[in-house]
Design a protein around this motif. Structure first.
Motif, PDB file in Angstrom:
ATOM      1  N   HIS A   1      -5.124  -6.130  -4.565  1.00  0.00           N
ATOM      2  CA  HIS A   1      -5.644  -6.482  -3.509  1.00  0.00           C
ATOM      3  C   HIS A   1      -5.390  -5.998  -1.993  1.00  0.00           C
ATOM      4  CE1 HIS A   1      -7.933  -9.415  -1.053  1.00  0.00           C
ATOM      5  NE2 HIS A   1      -6.840  -9.801  -0.383  1.00  0.00           N
ATOM      6  N   ALA A   2      -4.196  -6.089  -2.073  1.00  0.00           N
ATOM      7  CA  ALA A   2      -3.118  -5.457  -0.809  1.00  0.00           C
ATOM      8  C   ALA A   2      -3.576  -4.149  -0.538  1.00  0.00           C
ATOM      9  CB  ALA A   2      -1.862  -5.782  -0.893  1.00  0.00           C
ATOM     10  N   VAL A   3      -3.522  -3.339  -1.519  1.00  0.00           N
ATOM     11  CA  VAL A   3      -3.858  -1.876  -1.544  1.00  0.00           C
ATOM     12  C   VAL A   3      -5.227  -1.638  -0.989  1.00  0.00           C
ATOM     13  CG1 VAL A   3      -4.438   0.415  -2.801  1.00  0.00           C
ATOM     14  CG2 VAL A   3      -2.428  -1.038  -3.113  1.00  0.00           C
ATOM     15  N   ALA A   4      -6.390  -2.240  -1.671  1.00  0.00           N
ATOM     16  CA  ALA A   4      -7.789  -2.253  -1.133  1.00  0.00           C
ATOM     17  C   ALA A   4      -8.011  -2.825   0.303  1.00  0.00           C
ATOM     18  CB  ALA A   4      -8.512  -3.200  -2.132  1.00  0.00           C
ATOM     19  N   LYS A   5      -7.096  -3.707   0.658  1.00  0.00           N
ATOM     20  CA  LYS A   5      -7.567  -4.395   2.080  1.00  0.00           C
ATOM     21  C   LYS A   5      -6.902  -3.287   3.118  1.00  0.00           C
ATOM     22  CE  LYS A   5      -7.518  -8.132   3.464  1.00  0.00           C
ATOM     23  NZ  LYS A   5      -8.447  -9.454   4.292  1.00  0.00           N
ATOM     24  N   VAL A   6      -5.884  -2.712   2.964  1.00  0.00           N
ATOM     25  CA  VAL A   6      -5.093  -1.705   3.808  1.00  0.00           C
ATOM     26  C   VAL A   6      -6.419  -0.600   3.678  1.00  0.00           C
ATOM     27  CG1 VAL A   6      -3.459  -0.168   4.259  1.00  0.00           C
ATOM     28  CG2 VAL A   6      -2.870  -2.680   3.556  1.00  0.00           C
ATOM     29  N   ARG A   7      -6.764  -0.021   2.743  1.00  0.00           N
ATOM     30  CA  ARG A   7      -7.746   1.262   2.619  1.00  0.00           C
ATOM     31  C   ARG A   7      -8.845   0.852   3.562  1.00  0.00           C
ATOM     32  NH1 ARG A   7      -7.356   2.469  -3.725  1.00  0.00           N
ATOM     33  NH2 ARG A   7      -5.324   3.959  -3.524  1.00  0.00           N
ATOM     34  N   VAL A   8      -9.483  -0.420   3.322  1.00  0.00           N
ATOM     35  CA  VAL A   8     -10.508  -0.830   4.314  1.00  0.00           C
ATOM     36  C   VAL A   8     -10.292  -0.732   5.667  1.00  0.00           C
ATOM     37  CG1 VAL A   8     -11.964  -2.775   4.743  1.00  0.00           C
ATOM     38  CG2 VAL A   8     -11.729  -2.125   2.240  1.00  0.00           C
TER      39      VAL A   8
ATOM     40  N   TYR B   1       0.990  -0.986  -0.135  1.00  0.00           N
ATOM     41  CA  TYR B   1       0.083   0.198   0.073  1.00  0.00           C
ATOM     42  C   TYR B   1       1.006   1.340  -0.006  1.00  0.00           C
ATOM     43  CZ  TYR B   1      -2.930   3.879   2.244  1.00  0.00           C
ATOM     44  OH  TYR B   1      -3.568   4.890   2.310  1.00  0.00           O
ATOM     45  N   LEU B   2       1.795   1.257   0.795  1.00  0.00           N
ATOM     46  CA  LEU B   2       2.753   2.371   0.848  1.00  0.00           C
ATOM     47  C   LEU B   2       3.650   2.693  -0.220  1.00  0.00           C
ATOM     48  CD1 LEU B   2       4.024   2.148   4.606  1.00  0.00           C
ATOM     49  CD2 LEU B   2       2.454   4.029   3.594  1.00  0.00           C
ATOM     50  N   SER B   3       3.972   1.568  -0.912  1.00  0.00           N
ATOM     51  CA  SER B   3       4.678   1.555  -1.901  1.00  0.00           C
ATOM     52  C   SER B   3       3.807   2.188  -3.196  1.00  0.00           C
ATOM     53  CB  SER B   3       5.281   0.255  -2.536  1.00  0.00           C
ATOM     54  OG  SER B   3       6.036  -0.445  -1.556  1.00  0.00           O
ATOM     55  N   ARG B   4       2.595   1.747  -3.213  1.00  0.00           N
ATOM     56  CA  ARG B   4       1.779   2.218  -4.278  1.00  0.00           C
ATOM     57  C   ARG B   4       1.458   3.798  -4.054  1.00  0.00           C
ATOM     58  NH1 ARG B   4       0.302   2.433  -9.464  1.00  0.00           N
ATOM     59  NH2 ARG B   4      -1.805   2.884  -9.624  1.00  0.00           N
ATOM     60  N   ARG B   5       1.405   4.093  -2.524  1.00  0.00           N
ATOM     61  CA  ARG B   5       0.942   5.612  -2.416  1.00  0.00           C
ATOM     62  C   ARG B   5       2.352   6.517  -2.470  1.00  0.00           C
ATOM     63  NH1 ARG B   5      -0.519   7.100   3.717  1.00  0.00           N
ATOM     64  NH2 ARG B   5      -0.127   9.265   3.659  1.00  0.00           N
ATOM     65  N   LEU B   6       3.436   6.022  -2.105  1.00  0.00           N
ATOM     66  CA  LEU B   6       4.642   7.058  -2.061  1.00  0.00           C
ATOM     67  C   LEU B   6       5.339   6.996  -3.073  1.00  0.00           C
ATOM     68  CD1 LEU B   6       5.305   6.221   1.801  1.00  0.00           C
ATOM     69  CD2 LEU B   6       3.984   8.352   0.672  1.00  0.00           C
ATOM     70  N   THR B   7       5.362   5.951  -4.132  1.00  0.00           N
ATOM     71  CA  THR B   7       6.204   5.842  -5.119  1.00  0.00           C
ATOM     72  C   THR B   7       5.455   6.013  -6.584  1.00  0.00           C
ATOM     73  OG1 THR B   7       6.075   3.392  -5.509  1.00  0.00           O
ATOM     74  CG2 THR B   7       7.625   4.125  -4.076  1.00  0.00           C
ATOM     75  N   PRO B   8       6.189   6.266  -7.697  1.00  0.00           N
ATOM     76  CA  PRO B   8       5.602   6.298  -8.887  1.00  0.00           C
ATOM     77  C   PRO B   8       5.363   5.152  -9.805  1.00  0.00           C
ATOM     78  CG  PRO B   8       7.562   7.193  -9.146  1.00  0.00           C
ATOM     79  CD  PRO B   8       7.443   7.042  -7.553  1.00  0.00           C
ATOM     80  N   LEU B   9       5.692   4.152  -9.133  1.00  0.00           N
ATOM     81  CA  LEU B   9       5.709   2.746  -9.798  1.00  0.00           C
ATOM     82  C   LEU B   9       4.580   2.019  -9.858  1.00  0.00           C
ATOM     83  CD1 LEU B   9       8.934   1.321  -7.864  1.00  0.00           C
ATOM     84  CD2 LEU B   9       9.021   2.591 -10.069  1.00  0.00           C
TER      85      LEU B   9
END
Length: 102
Positions: free
Chosen positions: A74-81, A47-55
């Motif tokens: 799936h990981a990003v969605a789970k953490v957001r929830v 989640y943090l990698s998606r949020r904090l990097t441009p990758l």
């Protein structure tokens, strides 16, 4: 670089900080284990990698041991929830982000 622009952390740094926060090594974080004690921190790091990097999702997946981009989604969605539902999830995220900004 503008004064208000901070350098973006590398995924390896995000992985290391999350692993440190949860009392494990980066290798343990990247292990295939599906137990919550490992999978939840790994999801947080994705989640943090998606949020904090441009990758891209596929590139993040590659950096987490060859995970498929849908696993990252799936990981990003789970953490957001979990962020919305659980105060206990927001605190570690804030702490890790704070450490990454140092």
């Amino acid at each position: 670089m503008e004064a208000n622009m901070r350098p973006r952390p590398a995924i390896v740094t995000i992985q290391a900080r999350v692993a440190e926060r949860y009392g494990m090594t980066r290798a343990q974080l990247l292990h295939e284990s599906r137990v919550p004690e490992v999978s939840h921190p790994r999801q947080l790091a994705m989640y943090l990698s998606r949020r904090l990097t441009p990758l891209s999702l596929p590139e993040i997946g590659r950096r987490f041991g060859g995970k498929h981009h849908t696993t990252v989604m799936h990981a990003v969605a789970k953490v957001r929830v979990r962020i919305v539902a659980e105060r206990a999830t927001r605190r570690p995220i804030s702490r890790v982000v704070g450490r990454l900004e140092q």
